[in-house]
Design a protein around this motif. Structure first.
Motif, PDB file in Angstrom:
ATOM      1  N   LEU A 192     -17.129  -3.335  13.807  1.00  0.00           N
ATOM      2  CA  LEU A 192     -16.268  -3.734  14.916  1.00  0.00           C
ATOM      3  C   LEU A 192     -16.560  -2.770  16.052  1.00  0.00           C
ATOM      4  N   TYR A 240     -17.811  -8.431  19.822  1.00  0.00           N
ATOM      5  CA  TYR A 240     -17.179  -7.256  19.244  1.00  0.00           C
ATOM      6  C   TYR A 240     -17.441  -7.092  17.748  1.00  0.00           C
ATOM      7  N   LEU A 241     -17.796  -8.157  17.062  1.00  0.00           N
ATOM      8  CA  LEU A 241     -17.856  -8.134  15.598  1.00  0.00           C
ATOM      9  C   LEU A 241     -19.239  -8.569  15.123  1.00  0.00           C
TER      10      LEU A 241
END
Length: 502
Positions: A331, A302-303
């Motif tokens: 993000l 996700y990051l």
């Protein structure tokens, strides 16, 4: 194309090459990967091709139960392998690519760890900081292979500019622009996800006049070396773009297009409209002897984060050296993408006694959303600061300025994937640091240059690779200048693009 050395003779190599073409799918930036590149990138919502649809009747047994003990059933035909592979393609393709060492990149080379966007939309053609071209180890063997991909497009553009600026007359302009990119990507995969990758993008232009700066007909986009571990981190050095943060404009206002310039006059007294700012001082590929250095990290699916910098001889001041840094983070949870970044850089002459300098800094952020497969939309804001100092150490107030851009876009597909509509509106502003001391309506004010740009687009995709797009745009450029006066020029533009990706 180059190939890896092997022990096969010419005849065997040609036979294998024919086999490769039989199942070597074209590389398309718009293709979704056939399988997720890593277990961490799996999508629980993705359908499993091995599962039968709900309501499918059970197959009848090949042999009646009462005869099973007396008659041997014929062997059932073997289904082709369907298990996921490291590269996201078939087992047979991996074997052929491994043998030849060359490939036309498949859709899995353009990763979708999270949903990139609605199919064929502008977000779908953006990789949101992911490692690409994604070319992991195949068949669990170390080795080098070379991937090929690219694009070609042709734009027919028209604009009508209405003049208010002093001494200028309305203009009509027709323009045809063509551009092609051939991308060559050699990649060596070691064990445990470690890799080394190079990327070279060779550019050709339809305009056969030599570039005024390079004196050549061709040019280069990306040219870099990257070392790291897939889906964990990498270090990239060379010539390349940074991550797109606050400079995504949807399906219009693309780079190298007539509409991007807005109400720009050829000649005349009107000032050049501001191009705004999208955390873009040090985002694009840098020219002269100025190289890019970046570290990318992927702590989760996700990051993602990037720290980009440039070091070398730039063009901002006379015979300068330049140093800059641009950290950014994304993000990405698929349906929502939040992006933010900062940048700061300074250029000075190589003469250490010189006082001249050019400093740029800024920040930007964006939020983008995907309601797959129907709609994607987003908005962004960015502000940049430019401070110029002359060789006496005095501020150059007219050359120093603050610029900003804010706006948003919306793309929609009416349930028919090849057809996508797009809308967008962005406002670009520039204000210099020199107050006007002359008596008059502009007294005490700084010079400003503001441009509002609106567009609508419709795009149809044929055969999953050929794009046809029409963009209609309007630009309004309002200028308040101490010597040029106060005026608003406007432009109405139309552009038709035919593009093929491979």
């Amino acid at each position: 194309m180059t190939s890896r050395r092997n022990r096969c003779g010419l005849g065997v190599a040609l036979s294998i090459g024919s086999l490769c073409l039989s199942f070597n799918a074209p590389a398309r930036a718009q293709d979704e990967p056939a399988a997720n590149p890593t277990p961490a990138a799996s999508d629980a919502s993705a359908p499993n091709p091995a599962e039968a649809p709900a309501g499918t009747p059970a197959e009848k047994p090949a042999v009646a139960p009462e005869k099973a003990t007396t008659e041997a059933a014929p062997p059932a035909p073997q289904a082709p392998p369907t298990e996921a592979t490291a590269s996201g393609t078939s087992v047979e393709r991996e074997k052929t690519v491994s043998l030849l060492g060359i490939e036309l990149l498949p859709g899995s080379a353009y990763p979708a760890v999270q949903t990139r966007g609605i199919k064929y939309g502008s977000l779908w053609l953006t990789f949101h900081g992911q490692q690409w071209p994604y070319m992991p180890q195949i068949a669990e063997k170390k080795g080098l292979r070379v991937g090929f991909s690219g694009s070609l497009w042709s734009d027919l553009s028209y604009t009508h500019i209405t003049a208010e600026s002093r001494g200028d007359h309305d203009q009509k302009r027709w323009l045809t622009q063509t551009r092609g990119v051939l991308r060559v990507t050699p990649t060596y995969n070691a064990d445990n996800g470690w890799f080394a990758q190079g990327n070279a993008e060779f550019v050709v232009h339809g305009d056969m006049q030599p570039d005024p700066l390079t004196k050549t007909l061709g040019s280069t986009d990306d040219l870099y070396v990257r070392v790291g571990k897939w889906n964990v981190f990498d270090v990239t050095v060379g010539r390349f773009q940074g991550w797109e943060i606050a400079n995504h404009f949807g399906m219009g206002l693309e780079q190298n297009t007539l509409e991007r310039a807005g109400a720009l006059f050829q000649g005349g007294s009107a000032a050049r409209p501001t191009d705004g700012y999208g955390l873009s001082y040090f985002w694009d590929r840098q020219d002269s002897l100025l190289g890019g250095y970046a570290v990318h990290v992927y702590p989760t699916k996700y990051l993602r984060a990037e720290v980009l910098g440039h070091l070398g001889a730039g063009t901002a001041t006379s015979n300068p050296y330049q140093l800059d840094i641009r950290p950014a983070a994304i993000l990405d949870v698929g349906w929502m993408k939040l992006k933010a970044g900062l940048e700061y850089g300074k250029a000075k002459p190589q003469d250490v006694q010189a006082l001249q300098s050019d400093t740029r800094s800024g920040y930007g952020f964006a939020a983008q959303f995907v309601v797959n497969p129907w709609v994607e939309f987003g908005g962004s804001f960015a502000r940049g600061f430019h401070d110029a100092v002359d060789n006496k150490g005095q501020a150059l107030l007219e050359a120093s300025d603050t610029v900003s851009t804010y706006g948003g876009f919306l793309n929609a597909s009416p349930g028919y994937e090849p057809l996508v509509f797009g809308l967008g509106a962005f406002n670009n502003t520039r204000e210099d640091m020199r107050p006007d001391n002359a008596t008059g309506p502009h007294q005490g004010k700084n010079d400003t240059n503001d441009q509002l740009q609106l567009f609508g687009a419709v795009q149809y995709t044929l055969w999953q690779q050929l794009y046809f797009k029409f963009v209609l745009s309007h630009a309004s450029n309002h200028v308040e200048h101490f010597s040029q006066g106060i005026y608003t020029n406007s432009g109405l533009s139309g552009r038709f693009r035919a593009m093929i990706l491979f």
